[in-house]
Motif scaffolding. Structure first.
Motif, PDB file in Angstrom:
ATOM      1  N   ARG A 140      -8.977  10.983 -15.530  1.00 55.97           N
ATOM      2  CA  ARG A 140      -7.629  10.894 -14.954  1.00 55.97           C
ATOM      3  C   ARG A 140      -7.320  12.172 -14.190  1.00 55.97           C
ATOM      4  NH1 ARG A 140      -4.027   8.666 -18.994  1.00 55.97           N
ATOM      5  NH2 ARG A 140      -4.841   6.747 -18.094  1.00 55.97           N
ATOM      6  N   ILE A 141      -6.761  12.016 -12.995  1.00 52.64           N
ATOM      7  CA  ILE A 141      -6.371  13.184 -12.198  1.00 52.64           C
ATOM      8  C   ILE A 141      -4.944  13.013 -11.673  1.00 52.64           C
ATOM      9  CG2 ILE A 141      -8.735  13.802 -11.484  1.00 52.64           C
ATOM     10  CD1 ILE A 141      -8.064  12.454  -8.739  1.00 52.64           C
ATOM     11  N   GLN A 142      -4.312  14.151 -11.365  1.00 52.07           N
ATOM     12  CA  GLN A 142      -2.997  14.150 -10.700  1.00 52.07           C
ATOM     13  C   GLN A 142      -3.170  13.785  -9.230  1.00 52.07           C
ATOM     14  OE1 GLN A 142      -1.420  18.096 -10.980  1.00 52.07           O
ATOM     15  NE2 GLN A 142      -0.559  17.770 -13.023  1.00 52.07           N
ATOM     16  N   ILE A 143      -2.167  13.125  -8.681  1.00 50.66           N
ATOM     17  CA  ILE A 143      -2.217  12.721  -7.273  1.00 50.66           C
ATOM     18  C   ILE A 143      -0.920  13.108  -6.555  1.00 50.66           C
ATOM     19  CG2 ILE A 143      -2.197  10.678  -5.741  1.00 50.66           C
ATOM     20  CD1 ILE A 143      -4.933  11.225  -6.801  1.00 50.66           C
ATOM     21  N   SER A 144      -1.072  13.630  -5.339  1.00 54.80           N
ATOM     22  CA  SER A 144       0.062  13.732  -4.415  1.00 54.80           C
ATOM     23  C   SER A 144      -0.497  13.420  -3.019  1.00 54.80           C
ATOM     24  CB  SER A 144       0.720  15.114  -4.481  1.00 54.80           C
ATOM     25  OG  SER A 144      -0.165  16.117  -4.020  1.00 54.80           O
ATOM     26  N   THR A 145       0.305  13.650  -1.985  1.00 56.55           N
ATOM     27  CA  THR A 145      -0.160  13.329  -0.627  1.00 56.55           C
ATOM     28  C   THR A 145       0.057  14.528   0.295  1.00 56.55           C
ATOM     29  OG1 THR A 145       2.009  12.402  -0.072  1.00 56.55           O
ATOM     30  CG2 THR A 145       0.336  10.853  -0.842  1.00 56.55           C
ATOM     31  N   SER A 146      -0.682  14.580   1.386  1.00 60.08           N
ATOM     32  CA  SER A 146      -0.525  15.675   2.350  1.00 60.08           C
ATOM     33  C   SER A 146       0.018  15.154   3.678  1.00 60.08           C
ATOM     34  CB  SER A 146      -1.870  16.371   2.588  1.00 60.08           C
ATOM     35  OG  SER A 146      -2.702  15.551   3.381  1.00 60.08           O
ATOM     36  N   ASP A 147       0.514  16.083   4.500  1.00 62.38           N
ATOM     37  CA  ASP A 147       1.074  15.765   5.824  1.00 62.38           C
ATOM     38  C   ASP A 147       0.101  15.008   6.715  1.00 62.38           C
ATOM     39  OD1 ASP A 147       3.262  17.219   5.148  1.00 62.38           O
ATOM     40  OD2 ASP A 147       2.638  19.051   6.198  1.00 62.38           O
ATOM     41  N   ASP A 148      -1.181  15.285   6.546  1.00 59.08           N
ATOM     42  CA  ASP A 148      -2.175  14.713   7.464  1.00 59.08           C
ATOM     43  C   ASP A 148      -2.852  13.458   6.897  1.00 59.08           C
ATOM     44  OD1 ASP A 148      -3.472  16.172   5.539  1.00 59.08           O
ATOM     45  OD2 ASP A 148      -4.974  17.022   6.880  1.00 59.08           O
ATOM     46  N   GLY A 149      -2.180  12.811   5.922  1.00 61.93           N
ATOM     47  CA  GLY A 149      -2.664  11.499   5.488  1.00 61.93           C
ATOM     48  C   GLY A 149      -3.816  11.533   4.514  1.00 61.93           C
ATOM     49  N   GLN A 150      -3.872  12.570   3.700  1.00 63.96           N
ATOM     50  CA  GLN A 150      -4.911  12.613   2.681  1.00 63.96           C
ATOM     51  C   GLN A 150      -4.248  12.601   1.297  1.00 63.96           C
ATOM     52  OE1 GLN A 150      -8.194  15.152   3.663  1.00 63.96           O
ATOM     53  NE2 GLN A 150      -8.189  14.085   5.613  1.00 63.96           N
ATOM     54  N   ALA A 183     -10.039  12.427   1.080  1.00 65.49           N
ATOM     55  CA  ALA A 183      -9.853  11.750   2.372  1.00 65.49           C
ATOM     56  C   ALA A 183     -10.221  10.276   2.228  1.00 65.49           C
ATOM     57  CB  ALA A 183     -10.714  12.412   3.439  1.00 65.49           C
ATOM     58  N   PRO A 184      -9.245   9.370   2.430  1.00 65.72           N
ATOM     59  CA  PRO A 184      -9.526   7.943   2.237  1.00 65.72           C
ATOM     60  C   PRO A 184     -10.423   7.395   3.338  1.00 65.72           C
ATOM     61  CG  PRO A 184      -7.315   8.223   3.102  1.00 65.72           C
ATOM     62  CD  PRO A 184      -7.858   9.605   2.880  1.00 65.72           C
ATOM     63  N   GLN A 185     -11.446   6.624   2.949  1.00 65.05           N
ATOM     64  CA  GLN A 185     -12.377   6.030   3.916  1.00 65.05           C
ATOM     65  C   GLN A 185     -12.072   4.554   4.104  1.00 65.05           C
ATOM     66  OE1 GLN A 185     -14.725   8.336   5.283  1.00 65.05           O
ATOM     67  NE2 GLN A 185     -13.231   9.597   4.201  1.00 65.05           N
ATOM     68  N   LYS A 186     -11.846   3.871   2.987  1.00 63.96           N
ATOM     69  CA  LYS A 186     -11.431   2.473   3.022  1.00 63.96           C
ATOM     70  C   LYS A 186     -10.895   2.134   1.642  1.00 63.96           C
ATOM     71  CE  LYS A 186     -16.085   0.564   2.190  1.00 63.96           C
ATOM     72  NZ  LYS A 186     -15.949  -0.061   0.856  1.00 63.96           N
ATOM     73  N   ALA A 187     -10.256   0.980   1.506  1.00 62.48           N
ATOM     74  CA  ALA A 187      -9.704   0.630   0.201  1.00 62.48           C
ATOM     75  C   ALA A 187      -9.673  -0.877   0.039  1.00 62.48           C
ATOM     76  CB  ALA A 187      -8.295   1.193   0.029  1.00 62.48           C
ATOM     77  N   VAL A 247       0.848  -1.204   0.000  1.00 59.78           N
ATOM     78  CA  VAL A 247       0.000   0.000   0.000  1.00 59.78           C
ATOM     79  C   VAL A 247       0.882   1.252   0.000  1.00 59.78           C
ATOM     80  CG1 VAL A 247      -1.607   1.373   1.392  1.00 59.78           C
ATOM     81  CG2 VAL A 247      -1.988  -1.083   1.102  1.00 59.78           C
ATOM     82  N   ALA A 248       1.873   1.279   0.898  1.00 60.36           N
ATOM     83  CA  ALA A 248       2.754   2.447   0.992  1.00 60.36           C
ATOM     84  C   ALA A 248       3.518   2.658  -0.316  1.00 60.36           C
ATOM     85  CB  ALA A 248       3.724   2.281   2.165  1.00 60.36           C
ATOM     86  N   LYS A 249       3.943   1.558  -0.931  1.00 61.95           N
ATOM     87  CA  LYS A 249       4.701   1.634  -2.185  1.00 61.95           C
ATOM     88  C   LYS A 249       3.830   2.188  -3.319  1.00 61.95           C
ATOM     89  CE  LYS A 249       7.289  -1.528  -5.117  1.00 61.95           C
ATOM     90  NZ  LYS A 249       7.516  -2.950  -5.411  1.00 61.95           N
ATOM     91  N   ILE A 294      -4.292   6.120   6.233  1.00 63.84           N
ATOM     92  CA  ILE A 294      -3.690   7.377   6.706  1.00 63.84           C
ATOM     93  C   ILE A 294      -2.246   7.123   7.153  1.00 63.84           C
ATOM     94  CG2 ILE A 294      -3.810   9.137   8.537  1.00 63.84           C
ATOM     95  CD1 ILE A 294      -6.885   9.044   8.200  1.00 63.84           C
ATOM     96  N   ALA A 295      -2.009   5.992   7.833  1.00 58.85           N
ATOM     97  CA  ALA A 295      -0.640   5.655   8.254  1.00 58.85           C
ATOM     98  C   ALA A 295       0.268   5.489   7.037  1.00 58.85           C
ATOM     99  CB  ALA A 295      -0.656   4.377   9.096  1.00 58.85           C
ATOM    100  N   ALA A 296      -0.226   4.838   5.986  1.00 60.13           N
ATOM    101  CA  ALA A 296       0.599   4.630   4.775  1.00 60.13           C
ATOM    102  C   ALA A 296       0.875   5.958   4.090  1.00 60.13           C
ATOM    103  CB  ALA A 296      -0.107   3.678   3.818  1.00 60.13           C
ATOM    104  N   ILE A 297      -0.129   6.841   4.049  1.00 60.70           N
ATOM    105  CA  ILE A 297       0.052   8.124   3.361  1.00 60.70           C
ATOM    106  C   ILE A 297       1.000   9.027   4.141  1.00 60.70           C
ATOM    107  CG2 ILE A 297      -1.096  10.228   2.552  1.00 60.70           C
ATOM    108  CD1 ILE A 297      -3.615   8.447   2.057  1.00 60.70           C
ATOM    109  N   THR A 298       0.886   9.061   5.465  1.00 62.98           N
ATOM    110  CA  THR A 298       1.796   9.925   6.234  1.00 62.98           C
ATOM    111  C   THR A 298       3.226   9.394   6.200  1.00 62.98           C
ATOM    112  OG1 THR A 298       0.833   8.891   8.201  1.00 62.98           O
ATOM    113  CG2 THR A 298       0.191  11.143   7.772  1.00 62.98           C
ATOM    114  N   SER A 299       3.389   8.063   6.089  1.00 63.82           N
ATOM    115  CA  SER A 299       4.754   7.529   5.991  1.00 63.82           C
ATOM    116  C   SER A 299       5.416   8.011   4.703  1.00 63.82           C
ATOM    117  CB  SER A 299       4.754   5.998   6.042  1.00 63.82           C
ATOM    118  OG  SER A 299       4.339   5.458   4.799  1.00 63.82           O
ATOM    119  N   ASP A 300       4.592   8.324   3.687  1.00 65.69           N
ATOM    120  CA  ASP A 300       5.091   8.841   2.410  1.00 65.69           C
ATOM    121  C   ASP A 300       5.716  10.224   2.575  1.00 65.69           C
ATOM    122  OD1 ASP A 300       5.501   9.206  -0.322  1.00 65.69           O
ATOM    123  OD2 ASP A 300       3.471   9.925  -0.676  1.00 65.69           O
TER     124      ASP A 300
END
Lengths: 171, 171
Positions: free
Chosen positions: B47-57, B141-145, B21-23, B163-169
């Motif tokens: 299609r959309i661009q994706i990045s991540t935020s400090d708070d896991g979104q 904001a991810p709810q489940k996957a 997931v983190a990868k 959220i843990a995987a996204i913040t580790s990013d």
């Protein structure tokens, strides 16, 4: 250049646009399928295999265990995103969003063998599971599409234009 | 091996699944967004661009001219498919379908500059249009996957795990 409010949003469909549609369809081995989930508060999305049929439809091979198979059976109105990205800005690469109507291909139908053969030609590794009892082919009949050829290059495609592009892929 | 009816469909989430997931999130530069269209008989997909935020979104940058922007404003319940394909069977490559809730990032908010900076770090070419008046950042904001690590390797992920995987990013 990026779109601005001054840019004309949808361009008139010309030969360049139609050639791009044919190129995207010819290269498509997979796509993202959006579908309605029964009583779902969120849309469903998943990756599916793609090939084309003689009569201008898109084809996918799916398992009964996959949630999108249940979605397509419940409500055949789906949307499909095809077109690969490459280096640089992912939004600079052409892609197409199609409205499609899904219908399972009956194993006893006259067209089943032709669909199976052409799908396996594009997806040789699917030979491993194509004949498993839980796998089925679905036709995805294109209704209309929106082609995004990169920033500021948006076109609307009709059902007729899409069928022509898909059948040209069979030649 | 492909799934069969005898296979256990959803595996228990272990460290290998969380690392995958983190990868996938770390590598994601774009994704397919499924959304509900107002009064639409078909789901919307683009299609959309994706990045991540400090708070896991997850973060995307979109234009007011794009139909998905209107969809997200009308109904924030969306689904996102991320994970690249490569050689061979496209279904053998890991990908993840997330239920997300979209919310526009206010230009005057405290977090706007951090989101703008980290998004541009992942998408340097977006500098060309990020400050255009019709472009906005949205948080997803991810709810489940549902993680599909290849045939027979399906996992369900919770909001906390995502959220843990996204913040580790962000480290």
């Amino acid at each position: 250049m990026p779109e601005t409010s001054e840019t004309k949003i949808i361009r008139d469909t010309d030969m360049d646009a139609l050639n791009l549609v044919a190129k995207i369809i010819m290269a498509a081995k997979h796509g993202a399928l959006a579908a309605f989930e029964k009583n779902g508060r969120f849309p469903h999305i998943s990756r599916i295999q793609i090939s084309t049929s003689d009569d201008g439809q898109l084809i996918t091979l799916v398992s009964d265990l996959a949630p999108h198979t249940a979605c397509m059976r419940e409500d055949p109105h789906c949307a499909l995103l095809i077109g690969e990205t490459g280096k640089g800005d992912p939004l600079a690469h052409p892609r197409m969003s199609l409205d499609v109507i899904a219908a399972q291909v009956n194993r006893d139908s006259a067209e089943f063998n032709a669909i199976r053969a052409s799908h396996l030609a594009r997806h040789p590794k699917a030979k491993l599971y194509v004949d498993f009892p839980d796998f089925s082919f679905f036709k995805l009949a294109p209704q209309k599409a929106s082609l995004n050829g990169g920033f500021g290059k948006a076109y609307n495609l009709t059902e007729e234009e899409l069928i022509a592009a898909i059948t040209s892929d069979q030649d």
